[in-house]
Write a protein that holds these residues in place. Structure first.
Motif, PDB file in Angstrom:
ATOM      1  N   UNK A   1       0.892  -1.150  -0.133  1.00  0.00           N
ATOM      2  CA  UNK A   1       0.001  -0.040  -0.145  1.00  0.00           C
ATOM      3  C   UNK A   1       0.981   1.395   0.084  1.00  0.00           C
ATOM      4  N   UNK A   2       0.315   2.471  -0.622  1.00  0.00           N
ATOM      5  CA  UNK A   2       1.284   3.445  -0.600  1.00  0.00           C
ATOM      6  C   UNK A   2       1.402   4.179   0.753  1.00  0.00           C
ATOM      7  N   UNK A   3       0.457   3.980   1.489  1.00  0.00           N
ATOM      8  CA  UNK A   3       0.570   4.273   3.076  1.00  0.00           C
ATOM      9  C   UNK A   3       1.566   3.812   3.601  1.00  0.00           C
ATOM     10  N   UNK A   4       1.708   2.451   3.565  1.00  0.00           N
ATOM     11  CA  UNK A   4       2.956   1.585   4.449  1.00  0.00           C
ATOM     12  C   UNK A   4       4.077   2.091   3.559  1.00  0.00           C
ATOM     13  N   UNK A   5       4.437   2.363   2.357  1.00  0.00           N
ATOM     14  CA  UNK A   5       5.480   2.780   1.605  1.00  0.00           C
ATOM     15  C   UNK A   5       5.861   3.933   2.318  1.00  0.00           C
ATOM     16  N   UNK A   6       4.753   5.037   2.405  1.00  0.00           N
ATOM     17  CA  UNK A   6       5.475   6.305   2.929  1.00  0.00           C
ATOM     18  C   UNK A   6       5.849   6.156   4.499  1.00  0.00           C
ATOM     19  N   UNK A   7       5.199   5.547   5.158  1.00  0.00           N
ATOM     20  CA  UNK A   7       5.688   5.246   6.652  1.00  0.00           C
ATOM     21  C   UNK A   7       6.949   4.730   6.643  1.00  0.00           C
ATOM     22  N   UNK A   8       7.366   3.763   5.640  1.00  0.00           N
ATOM     23  CA  UNK A   8       8.510   3.235   6.009  1.00  0.00           C
ATOM     24  C   UNK A   8       9.913   4.012   5.181  1.00  0.00           C
ATOM     25  N   UNK A   9       9.504   4.831   4.583  1.00  0.00           N
ATOM     26  CA  UNK A   9      10.587   5.407   3.720  1.00  0.00           C
ATOM     27  C   UNK A   9      10.412   7.049   3.919  1.00  0.00           C
ATOM     28  N   UNK A  10       9.708   7.470   4.959  1.00  0.00           N
ATOM     29  CA  UNK A  10       9.742   8.880   5.247  1.00  0.00           C
ATOM     30  C   UNK A  10      11.096   9.598   5.482  1.00  0.00           C
ATOM     31  N   UNK A  11      11.923   8.916   6.460  1.00  0.00           N
ATOM     32  CA  UNK A  11      13.296   9.549   6.553  1.00  0.00           C
ATOM     33  C   UNK A  11      14.039   9.714   5.332  1.00  0.00           C
ATOM     34  N   UNK A  12      13.953   8.734   4.452  1.00  0.00           N
ATOM     35  CA  UNK A  12      14.872   8.731   3.388  1.00  0.00           C
ATOM     36  C   UNK A  12      14.157   9.755   2.125  1.00  0.00           C
ATOM     37  N   UNK A  13      12.866   9.959   2.248  1.00  0.00           N
ATOM     38  CA  UNK A  13      12.309  11.177   1.672  1.00  0.00           C
ATOM     39  C   UNK A  13      12.725  12.396   2.035  1.00  0.00           C
ATOM     40  N   UNK A  14      12.783  12.506   3.222  1.00  0.00           N
ATOM     41  CA  UNK A  14      12.937  13.924   3.887  1.00  0.00           C
ATOM     42  C   UNK A  14      14.737  14.040   3.497  1.00  0.00           C
ATOM     43  N   UNK A  15      15.485  13.197   3.883  1.00  0.00           N
ATOM     44  CA  UNK A  15      16.893  13.354   3.498  1.00  0.00           C
ATOM     45  C   UNK A  15      17.067  13.534   1.953  1.00  0.00           C
ATOM     46  N   UNK A  16      16.365  12.863   1.188  1.00  0.00           N
ATOM     47  CA  UNK A  16      16.465  13.102  -0.217  1.00  0.00           C
ATOM     48  C   UNK A  16      16.310  14.700  -0.799  1.00  0.00           C
ATOM     49  N   UNK A  17      14.877  15.114  -0.243  1.00  0.00           N
ATOM     50  CA  UNK A  17      14.626  16.449  -0.291  1.00  0.00           C
ATOM     51  C   UNK A  17      15.717  17.604   0.147  1.00  0.00           C
ATOM     52  N   UNK A  18      16.046  17.236   1.249  1.00  0.00           N
ATOM     53  CA  UNK A  18      17.026  18.037   2.045  1.00  0.00           C
ATOM     54  C   UNK A  18      18.393  18.146   1.150  1.00  0.00           C
ATOM     55  N   UNK A  19      18.747  16.967   0.687  1.00  0.00           N
ATOM     56  CA  UNK A  19      19.903  17.240  -0.374  1.00  0.00           C
ATOM     57  C   UNK A  19      19.536  17.717  -1.717  1.00  0.00           C
ATOM     58  N   UNK A  20      18.401  17.678  -2.013  1.00  0.00           N
ATOM     59  CA  UNK A  20      18.025  18.206  -3.370  1.00  0.00           C
ATOM     60  C   UNK A  20      18.234  19.583  -3.208  1.00  0.00           C
ATOM     61  N   UNK A  21      17.493  19.979  -1.796  1.00  0.00           N
ATOM     62  CA  UNK A  21      17.173  21.598  -1.619  1.00  0.00           C
ATOM     63  C   UNK A  21      18.682  22.144  -1.682  1.00  0.00           C
ATOM     64  N   UNK A  22      19.782  21.344  -1.136  1.00  0.00           N
ATOM     65  CA  UNK A  22      21.224  21.927  -1.289  1.00  0.00           C
ATOM     66  C   UNK A  22      21.640  22.156  -2.824  1.00  0.00           C
ATOM     67  N   UNK A  23      21.241  21.267  -3.707  1.00  0.00           N
ATOM     68  CA  UNK A  23      21.811  20.939  -4.977  1.00  0.00           C
ATOM     69  C   UNK A  23      20.839  21.874  -6.044  1.00  0.00           C
ATOM     70  N   UNK A  24      19.716  22.256  -5.615  1.00  0.00           N
ATOM     71  CA  UNK A  24      18.765  22.911  -6.580  1.00  0.00           C
ATOM     72  C   UNK A  24      19.494  24.338  -6.718  1.00  0.00           C
ATOM     73  N   UNK A  25      19.069  25.039  -7.937  1.00  0.00           N
ATOM     74  CA  UNK A  25      19.584  26.260  -8.242  1.00  0.00           C
ATOM     75  C   UNK A  25      18.497  27.297  -8.029  1.00  0.00           C
ATOM     76  N   UNK A  26      17.307  26.914  -8.145  1.00  0.00           N
ATOM     77  CA  UNK A  26      16.106  27.811  -7.732  1.00  0.00           C
ATOM     78  C   UNK A  26      15.049  26.956  -7.358  1.00  0.00           C
ATOM     79  N   UNK A  27      13.941  27.645  -6.803  1.00  0.00           N
ATOM     80  CA  UNK A  27      12.883  26.913  -6.186  1.00  0.00           C
ATOM     81  C   UNK A  27      12.044  26.283  -7.021  1.00  0.00           C
ATOM     82  N   UNK A  28      11.959  26.590  -8.244  1.00  0.00           N
ATOM     83  CA  UNK A  28      11.192  25.909  -9.440  1.00  0.00           C
ATOM     84  C   UNK A  28      11.800  24.581  -9.446  1.00  0.00           C
TER      85      UNK A  28
END
Length: 247
Positions: A1-28
């Protein structure tokens, strides 16, 4: 289920987005990746979900990011319509769930346009941002009732988990815009100051008199002061004036 997937991978999603935030050139660029992550997280095999994210900043045009081209087209309809689930969610800061657009009468113009793209169910969830800035996660499905129960809760949980990363992205964009505006102001001021100096030397006049001559030329030509000043500097043939910044 999508809900179970989100619960299990929330830390990795957050880590990925924080890394993407550092690497992105703009908000778009960051929003586009957030839309793709949202779609991957909330999809199940054989049942595609289209995802869009709209961002409204003060004195800025609406920014729309999407997980795919069809989602981009549908998300644009949110702000081409006078009212829509996305606008309702952003302004009321509440989740708006439309199980079946065919049975919906709140946004007739919007509903007809989106139904024409084969979309039946819509879910709009506002992110938790600061000040007047608003952003909304928009999910679309070709199947009615796609975002019921646990799926809706999972999507709301995903927005809560990713709101901090988006807040930081918007804050960085604000700082970047402010710095760019300051730099442009300083560069414009430099050109004007150099032009005033040239006029003072050529006419053997005071700084105030030179500036008055520059303003008069700007008014006569119906051109911006910076444009006239740049023409004065360029006329010397030594290239444009440059502003130097301490590293």
């Amino acid at each position: 289920m999508a809900g179970e997937s989100t619960a299990n991978t929330a830390p990795s999603i957050t880590d990925h987005l924080h890394e993407e935030l550092l690497n992105s050139t703009d908000v778009e660029e960051f929003l586009a990746e957030l839309a793709r992550v949202s779609a991957r997280t909330l999809c199940v095999p054989g049942d595609e979900v289209l995802c869009g994210i709209t961002l409204l900043r003060q004195r800025k045009a609406a920014t729309v990011a999407s997980s795919a081209d069809p989602a981009q087209v549908i998300s644009q309809l949110e702000y081409q319509s006078s009212d829509s689930p996305g606008i309702t969610a952003a302004e009321g800061h509440r989740t708006v769930h439309v199980p079946d657009l065919g049975d919906e009468d709140r946004w007739p113009g919007y509903s007809a346009a989106v139904l024409a793209h084969g979309v039946r169910s819509v879910l709009a969830i506002p992110f938790e941002l600061e000040g007047e800035t608003k952003a909304t996660l928009l999910l679309y499905s070709h199947r009615a009732g796609r975002f019921e129960g646990r799926i809706l809760e999972t999507a709301e949980d995903f927005v809560r988990q990713t709101s901090l990363a988006l807040r930081l992205a918007v804050r960085f964009a604000h700082y970047s815009d402010t710095a760019a505006h300051l730099r442009a102001t300083l560069e414009s001021r430099t050109v004007i100051d150099v032009a005033v100096g040239i006029i003072m030397a050529q006419n053997r006049c005071s700084q105030q008199a030179a500036f008055s001559l520059l303003k008069a030329a700007s008014s006569t030509r119906n051109s911006k002061l910076h444009t006239v000043a740049a023409a004065v500097v360029n006329a010397l043939g030594h290239g444009p004036a440059e502003t130097h910044y301490d590293e």
